[in-house]
Write an enzyme that holds these catalytic residues in place. Structure first.
Site, PDB file in Angstrom:
ATOM      1  N   GLU A 131       0.788  -1.242  -0.038  1.00 17.60           N
ATOM      2  CA  GLU A 131       0.079  -0.049   0.072  1.00 17.60           C
ATOM      3  C   GLU A 131       0.951   1.276   0.191  1.00 17.60           C
ATOM      4  OE1 GLU A 131      -3.635  -1.920   2.821  1.00 17.60           O
ATOM      5  OE2 GLU A 131      -1.803  -1.041   3.744  1.00 17.60           O
ATOM      6  N   ASP A 155      -7.558  -5.145   8.146  1.00 18.48           N
ATOM      7  CA  ASP A 155      -7.018  -3.954   7.730  1.00 18.48           C
ATOM      8  C   ASP A 155      -6.787  -3.914   6.319  1.00 18.48           C
ATOM      9  OD1 ASP A 155      -4.767  -5.390   7.676  1.00 18.48           O
ATOM     10  OD2 ASP A 155      -3.377  -4.001   8.671  1.00 18.48           O
TER      11      ASP A 155
HETATM   12  N1  LIG Z   1      -4.486  -0.918  11.906  1.00 14.62           N
HETATM   13  C1  LIG Z   1      -3.237  -0.944  11.742  1.00 14.62           C
HETATM   14  O1  LIG Z   1      -2.839   0.368  11.960  1.00 14.62           O
HETATM   15  C2  LIG Z   1      -2.090  -1.800  11.719  1.00 14.62           C
HETATM   16  C3  LIG Z   1      -0.773  -1.402  11.543  1.00 14.62           C
HETATM   17  C4  LIG Z   1       0.074  -2.555  11.736  1.00 14.62           C
HETATM   18  C5  LIG Z   1      -0.404  -3.749  11.756  1.00 14.62           C
HETATM   19  N2  LIG Z   1      -1.699  -4.009  11.311  1.00 14.62           N
HETATM   20  C6  LIG Z   1      -1.928  -5.265  11.401  1.00 14.62           C
HETATM   21  O2  LIG Z   1      -2.022  -6.000  12.331  1.00 14.62           O
HETATM   22  C7  LIG Z   1      -2.063  -7.487  12.227  1.00 14.62           C
HETATM   23  C8  LIG Z   1      -0.757  -7.893  13.254  1.00 14.62           C
HETATM   24  O3  LIG Z   1       0.477  -7.172  12.721  1.00 14.62           O
HETATM   25  P1  LIG Z   1       1.777  -7.732  13.378  1.00 14.62           P
HETATM   26  O4  LIG Z   1       2.970  -6.905  12.689  1.00 14.62           O
HETATM   27  O5  LIG Z   1       1.692  -7.973  14.757  1.00 14.62           O
HETATM   28  O6  LIG Z   1       1.679  -9.195  12.362  1.00 14.62           O
HETATM   29  P2  LIG Z   1       2.673 -10.711  13.019  1.00 14.62           P
HETATM   30  O7  LIG Z   1       2.521 -11.550  11.968  1.00 14.62           O
HETATM   31  O8  LIG Z   1       4.153 -10.303  13.563  1.00 14.62           O
HETATM   32  O9  LIG Z   1       1.766 -11.204  14.428  1.00 14.62           O
HETATM   33  C9  LIG Z   1       0.462 -11.796  14.272  1.00 14.62           C
HETATM   34  C10 LIG Z   1       0.203 -12.699  15.178  1.00 14.62           C
HETATM   35  O10 LIG Z   1      -1.306 -13.051  15.082  1.00 14.62           O
HETATM   36  C11 LIG Z   1      -1.306 -14.517  15.369  1.00 14.62           C
HETATM   37  N3  LIG Z   1      -2.614 -15.244  14.835  1.00 14.62           N
HETATM   38  C12 LIG Z   1      -3.017 -15.418  13.650  1.00 14.62           C
HETATM   39  N4  LIG Z   1      -4.098 -15.758  13.519  1.00 14.62           N
HETATM   40  C13 LIG Z   1      -4.681 -15.879  14.857  1.00 14.62           C
HETATM   41  C14 LIG Z   1      -5.898 -16.162  15.595  1.00 14.62           C
HETATM   42  N5  LIG Z   1      -6.872 -16.735  14.961  1.00 14.62           N
HETATM   43  N6  LIG Z   1      -5.874 -16.207  16.999  1.00 14.62           N
HETATM   44  C15 LIG Z   1      -4.884 -15.791  17.724  1.00 14.62           C
HETATM   45  N7  LIG Z   1      -3.613 -15.270  17.147  1.00 14.62           N
HETATM   46  C16 LIG Z   1      -3.498 -15.638  15.827  1.00 14.62           C
HETATM   47  C17 LIG Z   1       0.074 -15.037  14.664  1.00 14.62           C
HETATM   48  O11 LIG Z   1       0.314 -16.487  15.090  1.00 14.62           O
HETATM   49  C18 LIG Z   1       1.124 -14.005  15.004  1.00 14.62           C
HETATM   50  O12 LIG Z   1       1.744 -14.307  16.034  1.00 14.62           O
HETATM   51  C19 LIG Z   1      -1.483  -7.574  10.999  1.00 14.62           C
HETATM   52  O13 LIG Z   1      -2.982  -8.002  10.342  1.00 14.62           O
HETATM   53  C20 LIG Z   1      -1.364  -6.334  10.358  1.00 14.62           C
HETATM   54  O14 LIG Z   1      -1.691  -6.175   8.974  1.00 14.62           O
HETATM   55  C21 LIG Z   1      -2.630  -3.032  11.618  1.00 14.62           C
END
Ligand SMILES: NC(=O)c1ccc[n+]([C@@H]2O[C@H](COP(=O)([O-])OP(=O)(O)OC[C@H]3O[C@@H](n4cnc5c(N)ncnc54)[C@H](O)[C@@H]3O)[C@@H](O)[C@H]2O)c1
Length: 363
Positions: free
Chosen positions: A68, A243
């Protein structure tokens, strides 16, 4: 003496903050202090929302994830972020979310600051979560369920302990190693807040009795991490992980029971939990709450949802905060991103001069 703008145009140098120096900066200033500063910066910029030229980000989708571009500008500064979301990346040794971005002068277009934004994104996302929760969660909130214990989770936990008075962290991740990593990373911080962190066997167990629930899971799917039956009166849900199109975390029933707050509605309708709801489902843009034009939480029983997807303005605020902090800490490098030209119309002179010096070396 030449005017400052002439100087800038003649010797254009761009400040640069690397990932390592950003980490050094955060360690030196303190994570909670940086989170506090970015939270206030974002809140101040939400307070002048009308000053910004805003648009929904552009997204390039693939089977594996999304890339993005997120631009925003006021009359002085232009900011953009490049960011991806690839939930399977950790299997390849890469983070799910990686980012970089820039600040430029609107008056000249000169890029003033180029920065890593992977660490900064985690900071600004947690800061935005805290900003929203300060007005949407109950003031007596003490427990936070944190579902998804990956890269974002430490920053979320620290923001809620440092800025909201959270004292009980209730953790769950489908990957127990992620929860273990989170507990280890938080260990040095827990005593200063008098806080505890405990891993639960399921989302349902972690959420039961929590005042605030943050979901930060990564899965490119219409997931239902939080079911309607898990939601209790008075809860605030901070939905971070849903997101992009085809990626959600909340059951539609949760949204129907709640008052839903969003960053920038045109973007959230496409990317957020809202993508499951009819086009006329009522939401409030959070800047209206900041500016006192709409209520935040209005009763102890109310269920509130912050449908966070991440908006360019938060990166603008974070870029400016990190730039100022890094400058005072002496952690900025200078890069030659834009050519220095004796005659700004003679771009070819660079090729000519470089060609001459290569030719003389070869001779
Ligand atoms: N809203 C925002 O501004 C924003 C900003 C950054 C990241 N994000 C989103 O936040 C999320 C997390 O990002 P991250 O960098 O920590 O990713 P990451 O991959 O480091 O961590 C995600 C975690 O979620 C766990 N997970 C997956 N499915 C699951 C479930 N059903 N139940 C419990 N745990 C589960 C995984 O095992 C992993 O440990 C991503 O989807 C990312 O796109 C959003």
């Amino acid at each position: 003496m030449p005017a400052p703008n002439t100087l800038t145009a003649a010797r254009p140098r761009t400040d640069f903050l690397s990932a390592t120096d950003a980490a050094r900066l955060v360690a030196r200033v303190g994570v909670v202090e940086v989170l506090r500063m970015i939270t206030y910066a974002i809140e101040a910029d939400y307070g002048r929302w009308q000053d910004f030229d805003k648009s929904a980000r552009t997204a390039a989708h693939s089977v594996q994830g999304v890339i993005e571009l997120m631009p925003v500008a006021d009359a002085r500064d232009y900011a953009f972020k490049y960011v991806n979301g690839h939930p399977l990346n950790p299997r390849l040794g890469l983070p799910t979310v990686m980012a970089f971005g820039a600040l430029a002068d609107v008056a000249t277009g000169m890029p003033r600051f180029v920065s890593e934004l992977t660490l900064t994104t985690a900071l600004r996302t947690a800061a935005t979560s805290a900003m929203a929760a300060r007005r949407l969660a109950r003031a007596d909130s003490r427990s936070l369920a944190l579902i998804g214990n990956g890269s974002q989770s430490e920053f979320q936990a620290l923001a809620f302990m440092g800025l909201l008075g959270i004292r009980e962290l209730r953790l769950f991740d489908v990957d127990p190693a992620a929860s273990h990593k989170l507990v280890c990373n938080l260990q040095p911080y827990l005593p200063q807040f008098g806080a505890t962190a405990r891993v639960f066997p399921s989302t349902q167990d972690a959420v039961h009795g929590a005042d605030i629930v943050t979901t930060a899971t990564a899965d490119k799917a219409y997931a239902t991490i939080i079911h309607e039956s898990m939601v209790e009166p008075g809860m605030h849900i901070n939905a971070v992980g849903g997101d992009c199109p085809g990626k959600t975390e909340l059951d539609a029933g949760v949204l129907r029971r709640a008052d839903v707050f969003v960053e920038y509605e045109p973007q959230t309708r496409i990317e957020g939990e809202l993508q499951q709801m009819p086009a006329d489902f009522a939401v409030t843009e959070f800047w209206r709450v900041v500016q006192g034009l709409a209520p935040g939480r209005s009763s102890a029983q109310q269920i509130t949802v912050f449908d966070s997807v991440g908006f360019a303005l938060e990166d603008y605020s974070a870029l400016r905060s990190m730039h100022a902090l890094a400058r005072s800490a002496g952690l900025l490098a200078q890069i030659e991103l834009i050519p220095t030209l004796a005659d700004p119309k003679d771009l070819f002179s660079m090729v000519r001069q470089t060609g001459l010096s290569s030719a003389s070396k070869a001779a």
